[in-house]
Motif scaffolding. Structure first.
Motif, mmCIF file in Angstrom:
data_model
loop_
_atom_site.group_PDB
_atom_site.id
_atom_site.type_symbol
_atom_site.label_atom_id
_atom_site.label_comp_id
_atom_site.label_asym_id
_atom_site.label_seq_id
_atom_site.Cartn_x
_atom_site.Cartn_y
_atom_site.Cartn_z
ATOM 1 N N ASN A 213 -37.850 -12.830 -19.940
ATOM 2 C CA ASN A 213 -39.261 -12.951 -20.302
ATOM 3 C C ASN A 213 -39.484 -13.077 -21.738
ATOM 4 O O ASN A 213 -40.050 -13.912 -22.291
ATOM 5 N N LYS B 209 -37.717 -8.601 -17.308
ATOM 6 C CA LYS B 209 -38.782 -8.364 -18.275
ATOM 7 C C LYS B 209 -37.994 -8.895 -19.627
ATOM 8 O O LYS B 209 -38.916 -9.543 -20.788
ATOM 9 N N ARG C 194 -35.211 -6.154 -12.374
ATOM 10 C CA ARG C 194 -36.441 -6.158 -12.927
ATOM 11 C C ARG C 194 -36.592 -5.884 -14.117
ATOM 12 O O ARG C 194 -37.132 -6.720 -14.945
ATOM 13 N N HIS D 146 -38.198 3.010 -21.778
ATOM 14 C CA HIS D 146 -38.621 2.346 -20.496
ATOM 15 C C HIS D 146 -38.612 3.461 -19.022
ATOM 16 O O HIS D 146 -38.881 3.034 -18.234
#
Length: 73
Positions: free
Chosen positions: A13, A10, A6, A36
């Motif tokens: 992207n 991120k 995941r 994070h």
């Protein structure tokens, strides 16, 4: 999907949308971990995955930081 996958998605992207540009450094493992709220090993696994996908590369003699690679058109 695992946590490192995941996180890698991120970062991927951000690269694909141009927010992280070629030649830029991704945050250090410690910085990303703190920002994070994930473990350093999760960040490391994500960066390793992104490196295997050809999205980032480690540069010799530039600390243990990774740089964004130029995407193929």
């Amino acid at each position: 999907m695992k946590r490192y996958e995941r996180f890698a998605a991120k970062i991927s992207n951000l690269i694909r949308t141009g927010i992280l540009a070629p030649g830029e450094r991704v945050p250090s493992v410690r910085q990303a971990s703190k920002a994070h709220g994930i473990s350093p090993s999760t960040v490391f696994q994500a960066y390793y995955l992104l490196e295997n996908q050809g999205l980032i590369s480690a540069r010799p003699r530039s600390d243990p930081l990774h740089h964004i690679r130029q995407l193929e058109a």
